[in-house]
Design an enzyme around this catalytic site. Structure first.
Site, PDB file in Angstrom:
ATOM      1  N   LYS A  14     -12.308  -4.441   3.727  1.00 49.75           N
ATOM      2  CA  LYS A  14     -11.018  -4.084   4.339  1.00 49.75           C
ATOM      3  C   LYS A  14     -11.029  -2.608   4.719  1.00 49.75           C
ATOM      4  O   LYS A  14     -11.282  -1.741   3.887  1.00 49.75           O
ATOM      5  CB  LYS A  14      -9.883  -4.368   3.344  1.00 49.75           C
ATOM      6  N   LYS A  31       6.646   0.654   3.122  1.00 50.24           N
ATOM      7  CA  LYS A  31       6.535   0.782   1.671  1.00 50.24           C
ATOM      8  C   LYS A  31       7.513   1.838   1.165  1.00 50.24           C
ATOM      9  O   LYS A  31       7.731   2.838   1.834  1.00 50.24           O
ATOM     10  CB  LYS A  31       5.114   1.244   1.304  1.00 50.24           C
ATOM     11  N   ARG A  67      -5.066  -9.147   4.571  1.00 52.79           N
ATOM     12  CA  ARG A  67      -5.545 -10.532   4.707  1.00 52.79           C
ATOM     13  C   ARG A  67      -5.600 -10.955   6.182  1.00 52.79           C
ATOM     14  O   ARG A  67      -6.406 -11.789   6.555  1.00 52.79           O
ATOM     15  CB  ARG A  67      -4.647 -11.459   3.871  1.00 52.79           C
TER      16      ARG A  67
HETATM   17  N1  BES Z   1      -2.891  -2.221   0.317  1.00 51.60           N
HETATM   18  C1  BES Z   1      -1.881  -2.975  -0.298  1.00 51.60           C
HETATM   19  C2  BES Z   1      -2.215  -3.370  -1.735  1.00 51.60           C
HETATM   20  C3  BES Z   1      -2.417  -2.266  -2.747  1.00 51.60           C
HETATM   21  C4  BES Z   1      -1.364  -1.845  -3.536  1.00 51.60           C
HETATM   22  C5  BES Z   1      -3.661  -1.713  -2.949  1.00 51.60           C
HETATM   23  C6  BES Z   1      -1.580  -0.863  -4.482  1.00 51.60           C
HETATM   24  C7  BES Z   1      -3.858  -0.729  -3.890  1.00 51.60           C
HETATM   25  C8  BES Z   1      -2.824  -0.297  -4.655  1.00 51.60           C
HETATM   26  C9  BES Z   1      -1.610  -4.264   0.496  1.00 51.60           C
HETATM   27  O1  BES Z   1      -1.795  -4.181   1.864  1.00 51.60           O
HETATM   28  C10 BES Z   1      -0.196  -4.630   0.249  1.00 51.60           C
HETATM   29  O2  BES Z   1       0.651  -3.893   0.638  1.00 51.60           O
HETATM   30  N2  BES Z   1       0.039  -5.756  -0.410  1.00 51.60           N
HETATM   31  C11 BES Z   1       1.340  -6.182  -0.729  1.00 51.60           C
HETATM   32  C12 BES Z   1       1.441  -7.664  -0.477  1.00 51.60           C
HETATM   33  C13 BES Z   1       2.834  -8.182  -0.491  1.00 51.60           C
HETATM   34  C14 BES Z   1       3.614  -7.695   0.694  1.00 51.60           C
HETATM   35  C15 BES Z   1       2.781  -9.691  -0.480  1.00 51.60           C
HETATM   36  C16 BES Z   1       1.586  -5.879  -2.196  1.00 51.60           C
HETATM   37  O3  BES Z   1       0.654  -5.943  -2.993  1.00 51.60           O
HETATM   38  O4  BES Z   1       2.708  -5.528  -2.533  1.00 51.60           O
HETATM   39 ZN    ZN Z   2      -3.136  -2.708   2.513  1.00 51.97          ZN
HETATM   40 ZN    ZN Z   3      -0.011  -3.500   2.877  1.00 48.85          ZN
END
Ligand code: BES
Ligand code: ZN
Ligand code: ZN
Length: 472
Positions: free
Chosen positions: A233, A245, A319
């Site tokens: 990724k 976020k 994803r």
């Molecule tokens: N890059 C993030 C996941 C992440 C979070 C990596 C903290 C490292 C540290 C990913 O793209 C993301 O934002 N995932 C979301 C998914 C959700 C929206 C279903 C998450 O984990 O909150």
């Molecule tokens: Zn991410």
């Molecule tokens: Zn994300």
């Protein structure tokens, strides 16, 4: 850091050198000054019978950590101090473990800091004292290369988002592959459009930075042999997009390309080591930004596979780009595909910060990865990839939704989403296009307290990937 060999400790004369001695039966650590003026760091290791492979990794790092804190430039160690018969390690294996651990402990991301007057406290040389076999030397040499690549991966991941765009990530891949047998090809937006990678294009829409699709090819064996394909990724900054976020979660999202960085450096390591295997790296690189041109919640993207993705949350972007990369992987007729991604915060909730989460439908692969994890120090732990979860990512207006229907099992629904792009179409049964392992490295994105690693990117799972390339 150089690793050199000497018959006797007395040959190390430098005043900025220390001798690190491991003392069984002792608890604390102290620095002793000998009459000769030589400093000895005595490190208590309590009962040597309790030594484990995992503790040995930490102990090796501690040696460097302590030597650095005492401003030494050279460290002498006795190899026999680190040899614990009950661990049944070959000399090559011990050399590999020590060299990787020492290198990793000797890293800090200081690029953007003003150097102190006396310079940064790094170790220039570790002198290994004693009778060293050719086998051990081989391990030290290989481990040194792997440790260096782990550190380069950490530096790349630590680079702030403003200075690490998809384009720059591609240029970096080119740069680090120079002088090796790794061939780098970078696809730009036009080529990505031609390939119909609707996922990569969709996620990158909100950014002024165009996407890239980075391809690394290392043909270390004959072309006939099927390659291992590693997918990483490469989100160079993840704001979450329009599903922005919250501020405490946006912090550190410049490291959302850690999977890509690990893939790049694992392949460069394989090439430097001359491993006789074929490996391909695929890194879809995008920046996930909110803007007037962003993809929207509710958008339906047509992925390269033809499957449509219903975007319920623009923050579940990893994803989406990986779906296209996994489809692209098919071109190589791979014997194994491994994707590596900082995919979900939920993986951290599930397993903590000491192991990455792995997912595969192949029990043998699961076992192999757990073993490689223990061997390399990049620990992994399995979570389920059950078909029952597919219910949770059924789309309403598209084939698959990019988030699950509940708040639960977020790491699993992400993995099950990816699985949809590996499975053969349901009409043809439930087989897979190729054997596949998904590694969610969000838990290991940054180092934790007590690991004797500098703050910031942890460099997972470069060591594991190199072992995999070697052994699979
Ligand atoms: N890059 C993030 C996941 C992440 C979070 C990596 C903290 C490292 C540290 C990913 O793209 C993301 O934002 N995932 C979301 C998914 C959700 C929206 C279903 C998450 O984990 O909150
Ligand atoms: Zn991410
Ligand atoms: Zn994300």
């Amino acid at each position: 850091m150089e690793i050199t060999f000497a018959e006797k400790e007395s040959s190390v004369k430098d005043t900025r050198a220390v001798l690190a001695a491991l003392i069984p039966g002792k608890k604390e650590t102290e620095v002793v000054r000998l009459a000769s003026g030589r400093r000895v760091i005595e490190i208590g290791i309590e009962d040597p019978k309790n030594m484990t492979r995992r503790k040995l990794v930490l102990l090796a790092r501690k040696v460097i950590h302590l030597a650095r804190s005492h401003k030494a430039a050279r460290v002498a160690v006795n190899l026999s101090d680190f040899a614990f018969a009950h661990l049944h390690m070959s000399e090559e294996d011990l050399g590999w473990l020590l060299a990787t651990s020492w290198e990793m402990a000797n890293f800090e991301f200081v690029k953007y800091k003003t150097a102190p007057e006396e310079g940064w406290p790094f170790i220039d040389e570790v002198v290994i004292v004693g009778k060293i076999s050719a086998e051990a030397k081989k391990g030290f040499a290989a481990g040194g290369v792997v440790g260096e690549e782990v550190n380069k991966c950490r530096a790349l991941a630590n680079t702030p988002g403003g200075e690490m765009t998809p384009q720059i990530l591609g240029e970096e891949a080119r740069k680090v592959a120079r002088g090796t047998k790794v061939k780098v090809t970078i696809l730009g937006k036009k080529e990505i459009e031609k390939l119909k990678m609707g996922g990569v294009l969709g996620v990158s829409k909100g950014s002024a930075e165009e996407p890239r699709f980075i391809i690394l090819e290392y043909w270390g064996s004959t072309k006939k042999e099927k390659p291992i394909v590693l997918v990483g990724k490469g989100v160079t900054f993840d704001t979450g997009g329009l599903n922005l976020k919250p501020s405490q979660h946006i912090y550190e999202m410049h490291m959302d390309m850690s999977g890509g960085a690990a893939v790049i450096h694992a392949i460069v390591a394989a090439a430097r080591l001359g491993i006789k295997k074929n490996v391909v790296g695929l890194v879809p690189a995008v920046e996930n930004m909110p803007s007037g041109s962003s993809y929207h919640p509710g958008d339906v993207l047509v992925s390269m596979s033809g499957k449509t993705i219903e975007v319920l949350d623009t923050d579940a972007e990893g994803r989406i780009i990986l779906a296209d990369a996994l489809t692209y992987a098919k071109k190589y007729n791979p014997k194994l595909v491994v994707d590596v991604a900082t995919l979900t915060g939920a993986a951290m909730v599930a397993v903590g910060q000491r192991a990455s989460a792995i997912f595969t439908s192949d029990e043998k692969l699961e076992q192999l990865f757990r073993e490689l994890g223990e061997e390399s120090g990049d620990y992994v732990w399995p979570l389920p990839l059950w078909e029952e979860f597919e219910e949770e990512i059924k789309g309403t207006f598209g084939d698959v939704a990019n988030v699950g229907k509940t708040r639960y099992g977020g790491a699993i629904t992400a993995a099950v989403f990816l699985h949809q792009f590996i499975k053969k179409d349901s009409a043809a049964g439930s087989g897979q296009l190729f054997p596949w392992v998904h590694i969610d490295i969000a838990p290991r994105m940054t180092a934790v307290e007590g690991e004797h690693l500098a703050k910031g990117a942890a460099g997972a799972p470069v060591r594991l990937l190199v072992k995999l390339i070697e052994k699979f």
